[in-house]
Design an enzyme around this catalytic site. Structure first.
Site, short mmCIF file in Angstrom:
data_model
loop_
_atom_site.label_atom_id
_atom_site.label_comp_id
_atom_site.label_asym_id
_atom_site.label_seq_id
_atom_site.Cartn_x
_atom_site.Cartn_y
_atom_site.Cartn_z
N LYS A 11 0.89 -1.21 -0.01
CA LYS A 11 -0.09 -0.09 0.12
C LYS A 11 0.77 1.24 0.02
O LYS A 11 2.18 0.97 0.21
CB LYS A 11 -1.07 -0.16 1.29
CG LYS A 11 -1.90 -1.21 1.23
CD LYS A 11 -3.04 -1.09 2.14
CE LYS A 11 -4.18 -2.36 1.91
NZ LYS A 11 -5.20 -2.20 3.36
N TYR A 51 -12.25 -2.04 -3.79
CA TYR A 51 -12.85 -2.09 -2.43
C TYR A 51 -14.30 -1.95 -2.50
O TYR A 51 -14.82 -1.48 -1.48
CB TYR A 51 -12.15 -1.03 -1.72
CG TYR A 51 -10.85 -1.41 -1.10
CD1 TYR A 51 -10.49 -2.64 -0.39
CD2 TYR A 51 -9.56 -0.67 -1.46
CE1 TYR A 51 -9.21 -3.00 0.08
CE2 TYR A 51 -8.35 -1.12 -1.02
CZ TYR A 51 -8.14 -2.00 -0.24
OH TYR A 51 -6.99 -2.57 0.23
N ASN A 114 -2.28 0.44 6.52
CA ASN A 114 -1.71 -0.80 6.86
C ASN A 114 -0.94 -1.62 6.39
O ASN A 114 -0.76 -2.78 6.39
CB ASN A 114 -3.06 -1.67 7.57
CG ASN A 114 -3.96 -2.10 6.66
OD1 ASN A 114 -3.72 -1.75 5.70
ND2 ASN A 114 -4.95 -2.75 7.00
N HIS A 117 -2.06 -5.43 1.62
CA HIS A 117 -3.33 -6.32 1.46
C HIS A 117 -3.00 -7.60 1.09
O HIS A 117 -1.96 -7.72 0.53
CB HIS A 117 -4.05 -5.57 0.06
CG HIS A 117 -5.33 -6.54 -0.31
ND1 HIS A 117 -6.36 -6.49 0.30
CD2 HIS A 117 -5.17 -7.56 -1.23
CE1 HIS A 117 -7.23 -7.12 -0.26
NE2 HIS A 117 -6.48 -7.92 -1.35
N GLU A 128 -8.89 -10.42 -7.78
CA GLU A 128 -8.00 -9.27 -7.38
C GLU A 128 -6.87 -9.18 -8.40
O GLU A 128 -6.32 -8.25 -9.03
CB GLU A 128 -7.72 -9.08 -6.09
CG GLU A 128 -9.05 -8.84 -5.26
CD GLU A 128 -8.93 -9.14 -3.75
OE1 GLU A 128 -9.65 -8.93 -2.97
OE2 GLU A 128 -7.49 -9.67 -3.30
P1 GDP Z 1 -7.86 -6.93 5.36
O1 GDP Z 1 -8.71 -7.89 4.55
O2 GDP Z 1 -7.34 -7.23 6.51
O3 GDP Z 1 -7.32 -5.74 4.48
O4 GDP Z 1 -9.33 -6.04 5.76
P2 GDP Z 1 -10.91 -5.52 5.23
O5 GDP Z 1 -10.84 -6.26 3.88
O6 GDP Z 1 -11.88 -6.03 6.16
O7 GDP Z 1 -10.61 -4.29 4.78
C1 GDP Z 1 -9.88 -3.41 3.77
C2 GDP Z 1 -8.98 -2.32 4.28
O8 GDP Z 1 -9.80 -1.42 4.74
C3 GDP Z 1 -8.11 -2.70 5.26
O9 GDP Z 1 -6.86 -3.25 5.09
C4 GDP Z 1 -8.12 -1.31 5.97
O10 GDP Z 1 -7.09 -0.66 5.17
C5 GDP Z 1 -9.33 -0.64 5.78
N1 GDP Z 1 -10.24 -0.92 7.04
C6 GDP Z 1 -10.81 -2.09 7.23
N2 GDP Z 1 -11.51 -1.87 8.37
C7 GDP Z 1 -11.33 -0.72 8.78
C8 GDP Z 1 -11.52 0.25 9.80
O11 GDP Z 1 -12.54 -0.15 10.64
N3 GDP Z 1 -11.27 1.46 9.86
C9 GDP Z 1 -10.47 1.97 9.07
N4 GDP Z 1 -10.17 3.33 9.00
N5 GDP Z 1 -9.97 1.38 7.75
C10 GDP Z 1 -10.47 -0.07 7.77
#
Ligand code: GDP
Length: 139
Positions: A11, A51, A114, A117, A128
């Site tokens: 990222k 996303y 973070n 991905h 993806e």
């Molecule tokens: P991942 O599979 O661990 O990447 O998580 P997800 O697919 O649930 O979410 C995609 C991305 O959205 C995450 O990697 C974070 O960058 C962001 N994200 C997810 N949940 C949150 C949240 O509760 N708050 C914020 N600020 N970002 C989030």
């Protein structure tokens, strides 16, 4: 071959901070083979499409803005049990909850920024990967 492949994306925070090489080293040392890789920049619209599943979530706008804020490095990886093993290697979405030694524990700055991905299923890994790479690049 889909069951042996996963998709990852370094990222904008990780790329801007110069961690591309360090993260790829961890990934290769964990046994993942690089199938396809490039450095590119998402527009906000493309980040929104990637996303799309999170479109109704409160963090969606911030996520799209952040994901288009600088270059990213999308990569298709191959390894036995790739999806699950890679999720273990990157750690929890929230870096404060990520296990010691995981990529997010080492490099992530926040829940949004973070570092990396990792696909959550074989099906999404294929979708993806094809978002960024033509079939002829996924050999
Ligand atoms: P991942 O599979 O661990 O990447 O998580 P997800 O697919 O649930 O979410 C995609 C991305 O959205 C995450 O990697 C974070 O960058 C962001 N994200 C997810 N949940 C949150 C949240 O509760 N708050 C914020 N600020 N970002 C989030």
């Amino acid at each position: 071959m889909a069951t042996n492949r996963t998709f990852t994306m370094l990222k904008p925070d990780a790329v801007a901070d110069g961690h591309t090489g360090a993260i790829i080293k961890i990934i290769e040392e964990a046994g993942f083979k690089i199938i396809a890789m490039k450095k590119t920049l998402l527009t906000p619209a493309l980040a929104g499409k990637f996303y799309e599943v999170h479109a109704e979530r409160p963090f969606y706008a911030d996520l799209c803005q952040y994901m288009s804020s600088g270059p990213i490095v999308p990569i298709i990886l191959e390894k036995d049990n790739a999806v699950a093993d890679f999720r273990k290697l990157i750690g929890a979405t929230d870096p404060s909850k990520a296990d010691e030694g995981t990529i997010r524990k080492l490099f992530a700055k926040s829940m949004t920024a973070n570092a990396i991905h990792g696909s959550d299923s074989d099906e999404n890994a294929a979708i993806e990967g094809s978002f960024f790479f033509a079939a002829t690049e996924q050999f």
